[in-house]
Write a protein that holds these residues in place. Structure first.
Motif, short mmCIF file in Angstrom:
data_model
loop_
_atom_site.label_atom_id
_atom_site.label_comp_id
_atom_site.label_asym_id
_atom_site.label_seq_id
_atom_site.Cartn_x
_atom_site.Cartn_y
_atom_site.Cartn_z
N THR A 249 20.27 -37.49 55.43
CA THR A 249 21.59 -36.92 55.17
C THR A 249 21.99 -35.98 56.30
O THR A 249 21.14 -35.37 56.95
N LYS A 266 14.67 -34.96 46.30
CA LYS A 266 16.12 -35.10 46.36
C LYS A 266 16.70 -33.86 47.00
O LYS A 266 16.05 -32.81 47.04
N LYS A 268 20.00 -31.04 47.59
CA LYS A 268 21.18 -30.43 46.99
C LYS A 268 21.89 -29.60 48.05
O LYS A 268 21.28 -28.72 48.65
N THR A 269 23.15 -29.88 48.27
CA THR A 269 23.98 -29.07 49.16
C THR A 269 25.01 -28.37 48.31
O THR A 269 25.84 -29.02 47.66
N VAL A 278 29.51 -34.06 53.74
CA VAL A 278 28.17 -34.58 53.50
C VAL A 278 28.18 -36.08 53.77
O VAL A 278 28.95 -36.83 53.15
N GLU A 280 25.95 -39.51 53.86
CA GLU A 280 24.74 -40.22 53.43
C GLU A 280 24.99 -41.71 53.57
O GLU A 280 25.99 -42.23 53.06
N GLN A 285 31.57 -37.53 52.62
CA GLN A 285 32.30 -37.02 51.46
C GLN A 285 32.48 -35.51 51.63
O GLN A 285 31.57 -34.82 52.09
N ALA A 293 26.55 -31.25 46.07
CA ALA A 293 26.28 -32.67 46.30
C ALA A 293 24.78 -32.91 46.14
O ALA A 293 23.98 -32.32 46.87
N VAL A 295 21.83 -35.61 46.42
CA VAL A 295 21.51 -36.92 46.99
C VAL A 295 20.14 -37.34 46.47
O VAL A 295 19.14 -36.64 46.67
N VAL A 300 24.91 -40.37 46.01
CA VAL A 300 25.46 -39.02 46.11
C VAL A 300 26.28 -38.71 44.87
O VAL A 300 27.19 -39.47 44.50
N ASN A 301 25.95 -37.60 44.22
CA ASN A 301 26.69 -37.15 43.05
C ASN A 301 27.26 -35.76 43.34
O ASN A 301 26.51 -34.82 43.61
N ILE A 302 28.58 -35.62 43.27
CA ILE A 302 29.24 -34.34 43.53
C ILE A 302 29.79 -33.79 42.22
O ILE A 302 30.48 -34.49 41.47
#
Length: 389
Positions: A249, A266, A268-269, A278, A280, A285, A293, A295, A300-302
Motif C-alpha cells: 500500500t 492488516k 489501518k490508515t 490511499v 492499493e 481512494q 482505511a 486494508v 480496502v474498507n473505508i
C-alpha cells in the motif's frame, strides 16, 4: 450493604484524603467511616503503603473525581454478591477512578492483610517502555539512541543531526547535498521514538516499528517506508508530495496529520487532519478527516472511526474501545516486551477503557482483571492469560 452511591462517596473521600484536600466536614465524615471498621483502616493504609505511591502521588492532582466515576460506572457494574466482598469492590472502584481519571495506575493493589495488620506484598513487576531506538545510517554505522544526547558534525563543523530527550532531528541545510542513501530508524519492544525529518515532517514511531528514509529527499517527492506503526505530521509542500509505503500500500499527502498501523497482517490508515490518498493494487481512494482505511488481503474498507483510538499510543495511553482481550494483550506484548500465553479459549467479549502507558505491567493487568475478571499471572517476562473460569 454498601450501595453504588456509597462506594462512589467513599472512593471520593479516599482520593481526597490522599491528596490532602478534605474539607473540615469531609474530614469528620472520613474519620467516621475510617473508625467504623479495622478493615476500612487497612484498606486506606494499603493504598498509602504501596511502594509506587510516594513516587507517583503528584499525579493525583490531575484527578477529576466526577468524570472518573462517570467513566468507571460505564465499565464496572458495582453489584455486591456473596462472592465479592464490599471491600474488594471499594478497592476497585477507588482505584479505577484513579486509573481512568489520572490515566495512570497509581496503585498496584498488592496489599495483603494478616492478623489485622497490613502487609504490602513484594511482587515481581515490569516497567513500561521508554524512549529507545537504533539508527542505522546509510554508511552502515549503527547508533543506539536509547537515552542518548548526541550530535553528529559534518566536514564543515556544523551538526548534521542530533538526538536529545527522545527526539532525533536533522539539519536540512547540511543534509540537502548528502550523497544518496537510506537511513533506518528502528524501535524495539518496549521502545518508542520521535523524529523530525529534514523537510520538517514529524514522525512518532511506536514500539516494534521502523522507518526507512533517504538521507535527502529528491526534488519530486518525499518517500519513506514503514513497518509497524507511526503517527505523521507532514510538513506542507505542494510541489513535493509525501508518500508512505507499507506492505503493498502507498499513502500520499501534501501536508496532513495521520496514523498508520501495519500490525496483525492488516493495515489501518487513520486521517486526523487534511486529506490523504490511499493506493492499493493500483487503485487510489481519498480519505476525509475522521475516516480510516483498513486494508486486508488486498481489499480496502473505508469507514468513520474514533480517531483517538488510533493515536492514543502517541498521547501516552492505551485506549481500548470494544476490543477483544487478545487485541489488548497484543499491545501489552509490544510495550512491555513480554511473551503472552493463553490458557483455555479466549472469550469473545469486548472491553473498553483507558490506561496510561506509564503504568507498570502489574498495574495494567490489575485494571484489566478488575474490569474483565480475566486471570493473569506473571513469571519472568511471560504473562499467562487464563480464560478458564
Amino acid at each position: 450493604m454498601e450501595t453504588q452511591n456509597n462506594f462512589k462517596r467513599t472512593s471520593e473521600l479516599i482520593i481526597k484524603f490522599l491528596k490532602k484536600e478534605l474539607s473540615v466536614q469531609e474530614e469528620k465524615e472520613f474519620q467516621q467511616w475510617l473508625n467504623a471498621s479495622p478493615e476500612n483502616t487497612a484498606l486506606v493504609e494499603s493504598f498509602r503503603n504501596t511502594t509506587h505511591v510516594q513516587k507517583e502521588i503528584n499525579y493525583l492532582s490531575a484527578v477529576d473525581i466526577n468524570q472518573g466515576w462517570a467513566d468507571v460506572s460505564k465499565q464496572i457494574a458495582v453489584k455486591p454478591t456473596k462472592t465479592l466482598a464490599w471491600s474488594k469492590i471499594l478497592r476497585y472502584s477507588a482505584a479505577a477512578i484513579l486509573i481512568v481519571s489520572v490515566g495512570f495506575g497509581v496503585y498496584t493493589f498488592n496489599a495483603k492483610i494478616k492478623s489485622g495488620n497490613n502487609e504490602t506484598a513484594a511482587v515481581h513487576d515490569i516497567m513500561p517502555g521508554s524512549k529507545k531506538a537504533v539508527l542505522q545510517l546509510a554508511d552502515g554505522s549503527v547508533i543506539d539512541l536509547s537515552d542518548a544526547n548526541l550530535s553528529l558534525v559534518g566536514k564543515n563543523g556544523k551538526p548534521t543531526m542530533w538526538a536529545k530527550k527522545g527526539v532525533l532531528a536533522f539539519n536540512p541545510e547540511e543534509n540537502r547535498n548528502n550523497r544518496k542513501g537510506y537511513n533506518l530508524l528502528k524501535t524495539p519492544r518496549a521502545g518508542e521514538y520521535k523524529m523530525i525529518l529534514p523537510d520538517g515532517t514529524k514522525v512518532w514511531l511506536n514500539a516494534v516499528s521502523s522507518l526507512r528514509f533517504p538521507t535527502s529527499f529528491n526534488k519530486s517527492e518525499r518517500r519513506v517506508e514503514l513497518t509497524g506503526e507511526a503517527y505523521f505530521e507532514v510538513a506542507h509542500n505542494k510541489d513535493m508530495p509525501f508518500k508512505v509505503a507499507f506492505n503493498k500500500t502507498e499513502v500520499e499527502v501534501l501536508g496532513t496529520h495521520f496514523n498508520i498501523s501495519t500490525f496483525s497482517g492488516k493495515s489501518k490508515t487513520t486521517l486526523i487532519e487534511g486529506s490523504v490518498k490511499v493506493t492499493e493494487g493500483g487503485k487510489p481512494q481519498l480519505l476525509k478527516p475522521g475516516e480510516e482505511a483498513v486494508v486486508n488481503n488486498g481489499a480496502v474498507n473505508i469507514h468513520k472511526t474514533d480517531t483517538y483510538k488510533s493515536i492514543a499510543w502517541k498521547e501516552g495511553a492505551f485506549y481500548f474501545k470494544e476490543d477483544l482481550m487478545t487485541d489488548i494483550m497484543n499491545q501489552l506484548f509490544r510495550w512491555y516486551d513480554v511473551e503472552i500465553i493463553y490458557k483455555g479459549n479466549p472469550d469473545t467479549k469486548r472491553y473498553s477503557g483507558n490506561i496510561r502507558r506509564q503504568a507498570t505491567l502489574n498495574q495494567a493487568l490489575e485494571m484489566l482483571n478488575a474490569v474483565s475478571g480475566t486471570k493473569f499471572s506473571l513469571e519472568g517476562r511471560t504473562v499467562t492469560v487464563d480464560f478458564n473460569k
